[in-house]
Design an enzyme around this catalytic site. Structure first.
Site, PDB file in Angstrom:
ATOM      1  N   GLY A  66       0.816  -1.219   0.000  1.00 37.70           N
ATOM      2  CA  GLY A  66       0.000   0.000   0.000  1.00 37.70           C
ATOM      3  C   GLY A  66       0.847   1.266   0.000  1.00 37.70           C
ATOM      4  O   GLY A  66       1.995   1.265  -0.449  1.00 37.70           O
ATOM      5  N   ALA A  67       0.267   2.339   0.533  1.00 40.77           N
ATOM      6  CA  ALA A  67       0.972   3.623   0.538  1.00 40.77           C
ATOM      7  C   ALA A  67       2.193   3.539   1.444  1.00 40.77           C
ATOM      8  O   ALA A  67       2.159   2.902   2.496  1.00 40.77           O
ATOM      9  CB  ALA A  67       0.035   4.719   1.020  1.00 40.77           C
ATOM     10  N   PHE A  69       4.371   4.562   4.179  1.00 39.47           N
ATOM     11  CA  PHE A  69       4.167   5.394   5.374  1.00 39.47           C
ATOM     12  C   PHE A  69       5.391   6.254   5.688  1.00 39.47           C
ATOM     13  O   PHE A  69       5.327   7.152   6.505  1.00 39.47           O
ATOM     14  CB  PHE A  69       3.760   4.548   6.584  1.00 39.47           C
ATOM     15  N   LEU A 121      -4.405   1.146  -0.474  1.00 46.11           N
ATOM     16  CA  LEU A 121      -4.827   1.653  -1.782  1.00 46.11           C
ATOM     17  C   LEU A 121      -4.527   0.631  -2.884  1.00 46.11           C
ATOM     18  O   LEU A 121      -5.316   0.470  -3.828  1.00 46.11           O
ATOM     19  CB  LEU A 121      -4.110   2.988  -2.071  1.00 46.11           C
ATOM     20  N   GLU A 154     -10.514   3.361   0.113  1.00 43.67           N
ATOM     21  CA  GLU A 154      -9.909   4.052  -1.037  1.00 43.67           C
ATOM     22  C   GLU A 154      -9.947   3.160  -2.269  1.00 43.67           C
ATOM     23  O   GLU A 154     -10.046   1.935  -2.156  1.00 43.67           O
ATOM     24  CB  GLU A 154      -8.451   4.413  -0.725  1.00 43.67           C
TER      25      GLU A 154
HETATM   26  N1  CO8 Z   1       5.502   1.840   3.697  1.00 45.23           N
HETATM   27  C1  CO8 Z   1       6.840   1.887   3.795  1.00 45.23           C
HETATM   28  N2  CO8 Z   1       7.616   0.838   4.137  1.00 45.23           N
HETATM   29  C2  CO8 Z   1       6.976  -0.322   4.369  1.00 45.23           C
HETATM   30  C3  CO8 Z   1       5.582  -0.455   4.280  1.00 45.23           C
HETATM   31  C4  CO8 Z   1       4.827   0.693   3.918  1.00 45.23           C
HETATM   32  N3  CO8 Z   1       3.504   0.669   3.773  1.00 45.23           N
HETATM   33  N4  CO8 Z   1       5.238  -1.734   4.597  1.00 45.23           N
HETATM   34  C5  CO8 Z   1       6.398  -2.370   4.866  1.00 45.23           C
HETATM   35  N5  CO8 Z   1       7.435  -1.517   4.728  1.00 45.23           N
HETATM   36  C6  CO8 Z   1       8.865  -1.809   4.931  1.00 45.23           C
HETATM   37  C7  CO8 Z   1       9.193  -1.969   6.412  1.00 45.23           C
HETATM   38  O1  CO8 Z   1       9.405  -0.699   7.017  1.00 45.23           O
HETATM   39  C8  CO8 Z   1      10.450  -2.810   6.335  1.00 45.23           C
HETATM   40  O2  CO8 Z   1      11.528  -1.981   5.950  1.00 45.23           O
HETATM   41  P1  CO8 Z   1      12.940  -2.087   6.762  1.00 45.23           P
HETATM   42  O3  CO8 Z   1      13.411  -3.500   6.516  1.00 45.23           O
HETATM   43  O4  CO8 Z   1      13.772  -1.043   6.102  1.00 45.23           O
HETATM   44  O5  CO8 Z   1      12.609  -1.839   8.201  1.00 45.23           O
HETATM   45  C9  CO8 Z   1      10.169  -3.746   5.148  1.00 45.23           C
HETATM   46  O6  CO8 Z   1       9.166  -3.076   4.363  1.00 45.23           O
HETATM   47  C10 CO8 Z   1       9.636  -5.097   5.585  1.00 45.23           C
HETATM   48  O7  CO8 Z   1       8.504  -4.875   6.412  1.00 45.23           O
HETATM   49  P2  CO8 Z   1       8.284  -5.617   7.820  1.00 45.23           P
HETATM   50  O8  CO8 Z   1       9.612  -5.906   8.449  1.00 45.23           O
HETATM   51  O9  CO8 Z   1       7.308  -4.798   8.603  1.00 45.23           O
HETATM   52  O10 CO8 Z   1       7.640  -6.995   7.315  1.00 45.23           O
HETATM   53  P3  CO8 Z   1       6.621  -7.920   8.122  1.00 45.23           P
HETATM   54  O11 CO8 Z   1       6.410  -9.122   7.273  1.00 45.23           O
HETATM   55  O12 CO8 Z   1       7.071  -8.103   9.526  1.00 45.23           O
HETATM   56  O13 CO8 Z   1       5.236  -7.073   8.193  1.00 45.23           O
HETATM   57  C11 CO8 Z   1       3.393  -5.811   7.290  1.00 45.23           C
HETATM   58  C12 CO8 Z   1       4.510  -6.840   7.026  1.00 45.23           C
HETATM   59  C13 CO8 Z   1       2.382  -6.384   8.257  1.00 45.23           C
HETATM   60  C14 CO8 Z   1       2.746  -5.545   5.939  1.00 45.23           C
HETATM   61  C15 CO8 Z   1       3.956  -4.500   7.876  1.00 45.23           C
HETATM   62  O14 CO8 Z   1       5.102  -4.123   7.131  1.00 45.23           O
HETATM   63  C16 CO8 Z   1       2.959  -3.365   7.838  1.00 45.23           C
HETATM   64  O15 CO8 Z   1       2.083  -3.292   8.680  1.00 45.23           O
HETATM   65  N6  CO8 Z   1       3.094  -2.439   6.866  1.00 45.23           N
HETATM   66  C17 CO8 Z   1       2.210  -1.277   6.746  1.00 45.23           C
HETATM   67  C18 CO8 Z   1       1.151  -1.456   5.672  1.00 45.23           C
HETATM   68  C19 CO8 Z   1       0.262  -0.215   5.579  1.00 45.23           C
HETATM   69  O16 CO8 Z   1      -0.341   0.221   6.543  1.00 45.23           O
HETATM   70  N7  CO8 Z   1       0.179   0.395   4.380  1.00 45.23           N
HETATM   71  C20 CO8 Z   1      -0.599   1.592   4.165  1.00 45.23           C
HETATM   72  C21 CO8 Z   1      -2.032   1.215   3.841  1.00 45.23           C
HETATM   73  S1  CO8 Z   1      -3.111   2.612   3.691  1.00 45.23           S
HETATM   74  C22 CO8 Z   1      -3.077   3.040   2.058  1.00 45.23           C
HETATM   75  O17 CO8 Z   1      -2.484   2.355   1.252  1.00 45.23           O
HETATM   76  C23 CO8 Z   1      -3.812   4.279   1.620  1.00 45.23           C
HETATM   77  C24 CO8 Z   1      -3.311   5.498   2.316  1.00 45.23           C
HETATM   78  C25 CO8 Z   1      -3.320   6.730   1.426  1.00 45.23           C
HETATM   79  C26 CO8 Z   1      -2.151   7.649   1.769  1.00 45.23           C
HETATM   80  C27 CO8 Z   1      -1.970   8.828   0.895  1.00 45.23           C
HETATM   81  C28 CO8 Z   1      -0.710   9.564   1.340  1.00 45.23           C
HETATM   82  C29 CO8 Z   1      -0.204  10.600   0.414  1.00 45.23           C
END
Ligand code: CO8
Length: 276
Positions: A66-67, A69, A121, A154
Site C-alpha cells: 500500500g501507501a 508510510f 490503496l 480508497e
Molecule cells: N511503507 C513503507 N515501508 C513499508 C511499508 C509501507 N507501507 N510496509 C512495509 N514496509 C517496509 C518496512 O518498514 C520494512 O523496511 P525495513 O526493513 O527497512 O525496516 C520492510 O518493508 C519489511 O517490512 P516488515 O519488516 O514490517 O515486514 P513484516 O512481514 O514483519 O510485516 C506488514 C509486514 C504487516 C505488511 C507490515 O510491514 C505493515 O504493517 N506495513 C504497513 C502497511 C500499511 O499500513 N500500508 C498503508 C495502507 S493505507 C493506504 O495504502 C492508503 C493510504 C493513502 C495515503 C496517501 C498519502 C499521500
C-alpha cells in the site's frame, strides 16, 4: 526494454503491456510519486497500439504493502501545510480519483499476477482488475486497514469489496480492518486460479501467468474481447464511480482532521503494526 533497476517497470511483450512493482525491500509499498508513475503507465498501457492485455505483476514476497508510510515528502511537509485543503486536494483527492478511474476505465483485459499480500490503496486497485492469479493461497491475504489508520476506504474498495467478496467479508475487511485470507478470497470467487505455491520464484510465477492468459486469448477476436469488457463495465460503472467520489470526500475530511498523519508516523517508527 525497461530499466531493470527502476521502482516500477514497464514493458510491452507481444500483445501484452507489463507493469511490474519493483521495490521488494519495502514490500512494494508505493509513495506519492510512485502511485503517480503507476497511473502514467496505466495511461500508456491503455493507449498502447496492438496490445490486448495489461498485466500487473510484482517482485519479492508482497504484491504491494500500500501507501509508503515513510514517504519522505510527507515527512518534510511544513506542519501547517500538512493539515491544509491545498495539500490534500492535490496529493490525495485528485490522485485517488484519477488512479481509481484509470483502473476502472482501462480498455484492455486487466490481469494481476499476485505473488503475495496486498494492502491499502493497492488493494483497492487490485479489486478493479478483471482476472486475478495467485501463486500461494496460504501466503496471500488482502488488507484494507483504513479503520486502523483513521482513514476510509480508497480506490472504490467500499463498492468492489462488496461486489467481489460479498457483504459479510466486505464488512469484516472494512469495519474491522481484518485481513481476508487467500482461502476466503478463492472460495468467494475473487481469485481465478492459484498454484499451491509451486513456483520457486516470483519471476517464474509471473512468467506462468503471462503464458496462461496469452494462450487463453490467442485465437479470440480482439475487438469482441474489448467490446465485452466495455459491456461488463457498464453494469458496474455507476456504483464504482459513486464510491470513488464519496470515498475521497470523506477521506479528505480525515486528513484535515489529522488522525492518519499520526498513524502513518507510528507505522514508520514501528510503534504500531497491523494484526495479520
Ligand atoms: N511503507 C513503507 N515501508 C513499508 C511499508 C509501507 N507501507 N510496509 C512495509 N514496509 C517496509 C518496512 O518498514 C520494512 O523496511 P525495513 O526493513 O527497512 O525496516 C520492510 O518493508 C519489511 O517490512 P516488515 O519488516 O514490517 O515486514 P513484516 O512481514 O514483519 O510485516 C506488514 C509486514 C504487516 C505488511 C507490515 O510491514 C505493515 O504493517 N506495513 C504497513 C502497511 C500499511 O499500513 N500500508 C498503508 C495502507 S493505507 C493506504 O495504502 C492508503 C493510504 C493513502 C495515503 C496517501 C498519502 C499521500
Amino acid at each position: 526494454m525497461s530499466d531493470e533497476t527502476a521502482d516500477i517497470l514497464y514493458e510491452v511483450r507481444d500483445r501484452t503491456a507489463i507493469i511490474t512493482f519493483n521495490i521488494p525491500s519495502k514490500l512494494n509499498a508505493l509513495n506519492g510519486e510512485q502511485y503517480l508513475k503507476l497511473g502514467k503507465f496505466m495511461e500508456r498501457a491503455n493507449e498502447e497500439e496492438g496490445t490486448v492485455m495489461t498485466l500487473i505483476q510484482s517482485t519479492g514476497r508482497f504484491f504491494s504493502a500500500g501507501a509508503n508510510f515513510a514517504d519522505n515528502r510527507l515527512m518534510e511537509v511544513d506542519p501547517q501545510v500538512l493539515f491544509s485543503h491545498e495539500y490534500w486536494l492535490g496529493g490525495f483527492v485528485a490522485r485517488n480519483v484519477w488512479l481509481t478511474n484509470l483502473f476502472n476505465d482501462h480498455k484492455k483485459i486487466l490481469v494481476a499476477a499476485v505473488n503475495g499480500p496486498s494492502i491499502g490503496l493497492s488493494t483497492g486497485l487490485l479489486l478493479l482488475v478483471d482476472l486475478v492469479y495467485v501463486n500461494d493461497l496460504s501466503k496471500f491475504y488482502l488488507l484494507a486497514p483504513f479503520a486502523n489508520l483513521g482513514l476510509v476506504a480508497e480506490g472504490a474498495a467500499s463498492a468492489t469489496l462488496f461486489a467481489r467478496l460479498g457483504w459479510s467479508k466486505a464488512s469484516e475487511a472494512l469495519l474491522l480492518a481484518k485481513p481476508i485470507s487467500g482461502a476466503d478470497c478463492y472460495n468467494v470467487g475473487f481469485i481465478n486460479k492459484h498454484y499451491n505455491g509451486k513456483f520457486k520464484s516470483t519471476e517464474e510465477f509471473n512468467q506462468q501467468v503471462y503464458k496462461e492468459v496469452t494462450d487463453a486469448f490467442e485465437n479470440l477476436h480482439e475487438d469482441s474481447i474489448l467490446q465485452n469488457k466495455q459491456l461488463l463495465k457498464l453494469n458496474r460503472d455507476q456504483y464504482i464511480n459513486h464510491a470513488n467520489s464519496q470515498e475521497v470526500m470523506r477521506g479528505l475530511g480525515k486528513w484535515l482532521e489529522g488522525v492518519p498523519q499520526t498513524r502513518f508516523a507510528q507505522l514508520a517508527t514501528k510503534d504500531v503494526k497491523h494484526k495479520i
